[in-house]
Design a protein around this motif. Structure first.
Motif, short mmCIF file in Angstrom:
data_model
loop_
_atom_site.label_atom_id
_atom_site.label_comp_id
_atom_site.label_asym_id
_atom_site.label_seq_id
_atom_site.Cartn_x
_atom_site.Cartn_y
_atom_site.Cartn_z
N LYS A 30 0.85 -1.18 0.00
CA LYS A 30 0.00 0.00 0.00
C LYS A 30 0.89 1.23 0.00
O LYS A 30 1.74 1.40 0.89
CB LYS A 30 -0.90 -0.01 1.23
N VAL A 31 0.71 2.11 -1.01
CA VAL A 31 1.52 3.32 -1.15
C VAL A 31 0.58 4.52 -1.03
O VAL A 31 -0.40 4.63 -1.79
CB VAL A 31 2.25 3.37 -2.51
N PHE A 32 0.87 5.42 -0.11
CA PHE A 32 -0.01 6.56 0.13
C PHE A 32 0.24 7.66 -0.88
O PHE A 32 1.37 7.94 -1.26
CB PHE A 32 0.18 7.07 1.56
N LYS A 33 -0.84 8.31 -1.30
CA LYS A 33 -0.75 9.33 -2.34
C LYS A 33 -0.30 10.68 -1.80
O LYS A 33 0.22 11.50 -2.55
CB LYS A 33 -2.11 9.49 -3.04
N ARG A 34 -0.49 10.92 -0.51
CA ARG A 34 -0.17 12.23 0.04
C ARG A 34 1.33 12.38 0.28
O ARG A 34 2.04 11.40 0.47
CB ARG A 34 -0.94 12.43 1.35
N ASP A 71 6.11 13.87 9.93
CA ASP A 71 4.91 13.79 10.77
C ASP A 71 3.75 13.14 10.03
O ASP A 71 3.00 12.33 10.59
CB ASP A 71 4.51 15.18 11.26
N GLU A 72 3.59 13.52 8.76
CA GLU A 72 2.47 12.98 7.97
C GLU A 72 2.65 11.50 7.73
O GLU A 72 1.69 10.72 7.76
CB GLU A 72 2.36 13.73 6.64
N LEU A 78 0.94 5.97 8.55
CA LEU A 78 1.35 4.60 8.87
C LEU A 78 0.75 4.09 10.18
O LEU A 78 1.13 3.04 10.67
CB LEU A 78 2.88 4.51 8.91
N GLU A 79 -0.21 4.85 10.74
CA GLU A 79 -0.90 4.37 11.93
C GLU A 79 -1.59 3.04 11.64
O GLU A 79 -1.67 2.16 12.50
CB GLU A 79 -1.92 5.41 12.40
N GLU A 80 -2.10 2.88 10.41
CA GLU A 80 -2.72 1.61 10.02
C GLU A 80 -1.73 0.46 10.20
O GLU A 80 -2.08 -0.60 10.73
CB GLU A 80 -3.20 1.68 8.58
N ALA A 81 -0.48 0.67 9.75
CA ALA A 81 0.54 -0.37 9.88
C ALA A 81 0.85 -0.64 11.35
O ALA A 81 1.04 -1.79 11.76
CB ALA A 81 1.80 0.04 9.13
N ARG A 82 0.88 0.42 12.17
CA ARG A 82 1.16 0.22 13.59
C ARG A 82 0.06 -0.61 14.25
O ARG A 82 0.34 -1.49 15.08
CB ARG A 82 1.30 1.57 14.29
N ARG A 115 6.90 8.83 -0.76
CA ARG A 115 5.62 8.45 -0.18
C ARG A 115 5.83 7.34 0.85
O ARG A 115 6.75 6.54 0.73
CB ARG A 115 4.64 7.95 -1.26
N GLY A 116 4.92 7.31 1.84
CA GLY A 116 4.94 6.23 2.81
C GLY A 116 4.34 4.96 2.22
O GLY A 116 3.47 5.01 1.35
N PHE A 117 4.80 3.80 2.68
CA PHE A 117 4.25 2.52 2.21
C PHE A 117 4.33 1.49 3.33
O PHE A 117 5.09 1.65 4.29
CB PHE A 117 5.01 2.00 0.98
N PHE A 118 3.53 0.44 3.19
CA PHE A 118 3.78 -0.77 3.99
C PHE A 118 3.39 -1.99 3.16
O PHE A 118 2.59 -1.89 2.21
CB PHE A 118 3.05 -0.74 5.34
#
Length: 346
Positions: A40-44, A49-50, A55-59, A85-88
Motif C-alpha cells: 500500500k503506497v499513500f498518495k499524500r 509527521d504525515e 502509517l498508523e494503520e501499519a502500527r 511516499r509512505g508505504f507498507f
C-alpha cells in the motif's frame, strides 16, 4: 505512482497495480525470498509527521497477529514519480474479496459457506476488540474482507484498517466513520463508534451473503442518514433463503438491532454465539441440548415474548434463566433484563 519492474528495496520489486482509492494505491510486489506481497503506497506527500500519521494503520496491524487478519511485513518510505511516499507491505491474498465470492454464488451464498465466513470475520475482529483499549475497524465492507484458501479450506482475512482507531479508554468510543451502507444507526447519527457498531457492519455483511440484499433497504439513497430507514425491522434471512435455520435468523437479526445495547456487545460475543450454534446443531431448539444451546433458545423466546403486551414478566423469567444457564451471556443481556424487570422495553 509506481511502474512494473520498479525496485522498492534490494529484495522487493513491483509487479502490477491491484487497485487504488482516494488515499492510496495497492500494488502486487515480489519479495526475493518471501514471494508475493501486497504493498500500500499513500498518495499524500510524506513529511515525517504525515508519514507517521498515515502509517498508523501499519502500527495497528502490527499488534494484531491472527489468521483472520492480514499480516503486516514491513513499512517505510519509497521514492515514486510523485515524490517520496509512505508505504507498507502485507499479506497478498489471491482470491480477491467477498464481493467476488458473492458474485460467484449469486443470488445467495450457501448457508454453510456464509456462516464459515461470518465465524472467521468475527474471530479476526475479536483480536482487535480484545485489545486494551479496543481497536475499532470502522469500515467493514464486502470489499475489505479478503478471501483465500488453505488447501481446499476457506480462510478469510479482515483487511484495510485505514480508518481503524483505538477506542477512548474511558468512553470505549471512537468518532463516527465508515461506508454508509454498512454504518450502524448510532454512527450515522454521529453518536460515536463502538464495538457494537463493528458488529452491525458484520451483520450487514452476513445478511448480504445470505439474502443478496441490504437490511433496512427502503429504496432511499444510502448516502445520508434517514431515520425512517430503520423504522421497520428487516425480514429474517430465511424469508429469502429457506436453508437458513431459526437460530441463524436470530443471531443475524440480533446484530442488526437498531439499539446497540440489543446487539452482541463485541465481536467476541458474536463469535461465541456463532460457535454455540455450530456446536449445538439442531438441538439449539431442543430442551435436551447443551446448556449454551438451551440458553440461546431461551433468549430467542424471551425476545419474541417481550414484543407482546402483557408478556414482559414471562420474558424476563426466560431471560434470567438463559443467563443462569450460560453466564457468558450476562454482559450482553443483564442490562436488558434489568429494564424488563422495571417494565421498560427498548
Amino acid at each position: 505512482m509506481l511502474e512494473s519492474g520498479d525496485r522498492i528495496t534490494e529484495t522487493l520489486v513491483v509487479d502490477r497495480l491491484l487497485g487504488e482509492g482516494a488515499f492510496a494505491e495497492v500494488h502486487r510486489v515480489r519479495h526475493e525470498y518471501l514471494g508475493w506481497q501486497a504493498m500500500k503506497v499513500f498518495k499524500r506527500v510524506a513529511s515525517l509527521d504525515e508519514t507517521r500519521t498515515l502509517l498508523e494503520e501499519a502500527r495497528l496491524l502490527s499488534t494484531l497477529g491472527h489468521p483472520n487478519i492480514v499480516r503486516l511485513f514491513d513499512a517505510g518510505t519509497v521514492r515514486t514519480s510523485q515524490g517520496v511516499r509512505g508505504f507498507f507491505t502485507m499479506e497478498y491474498v489471491a482470491g480477491g474479496s467477498l464481493e467476488r465470492l458473492i458474485r460467484a454464488h449469486a443470488p445467495t451464498m450457501p448457508v454453510g459457506l456464509a456462516v464459515e465466513a461470518a465465524e472467521q470475520i468475527a474471530a479476526g475482529l475479536t483480536a482487535a476488540h480484545e485489545q486494551d483499549p479496543p481497536i475499532l475497524h470502522r469500515d467493514l465492507t464486502l470489499a475489505n474482507i479478503l478471501v483465500g484458501y488453505d488447501g481446499s479450506a476457506l480462510r478469510v482475512r479482515v483487511s484495510d484498517f485505514g480508518l481503524a482507531k483505538r477506542a477512548d479508554p474511558f468512553t470505549m468510543l471512537a468518532s463516527a466513520q465508515g461506508t454508509f451502507a454498512f454504518m450502524a444507526p448510532e454512527v450515522l447519527r454521529r453518536e460515536g463508534y463502538s464495538r457494537a457498531s463493528d458488529v452491525w457492519s458484520v451483520g450487514t455483511i452476513v445478511y448480504l451473503l445470505l439474502t443478496g440484499r441490504l437490511p433496512y433497504d427502503d429504496g432511499a439513497p444510502l448516502s445520508s442518514y434517514s431515520p425512517g430507514r430503520f423504522a421497520r425491522a428487516p425480514l429474517p434471512p430465511s424469508r429469502y433463503h429457506p436453508e437458513v435455520d431459526p437460530e441463524l435468523d436470530r443471531i443475524v437479526l440480533s446484530t442488526l438491532e437498531v439499539d446497540p445495547a440489543g446487539r452482541p456487545a463485541s465481536a467476541g460475543v458474536l463469535a461465541a454465539e456463532l460457535r454455540g450454534r455450530r456446536l449445538g446443531g439442531g438441538s439449539a431448539r431442543d430442551q435436551g441440548g447443551p446448556p449454551h444451546a438451551r440458553a440461546l433458545r431461551l433468549v430467542s423466546e424471551s425476545l419474541a415474548l417481550a414484543r407482546h403486551a402483557g408478556q414482559l414478566d414471562r420474558a424476563a423469567k426466560l431471560l434470567a434463566e438463559a443467563i443462569e444457564l450460560a453466564p457468558e451471556l450476562r454482559a450482553r443481556y443483564q442490562p436488558k433484563l434489568a429494564l424488563w424487570r422495571r417494565g421498560v422495553t427498548m
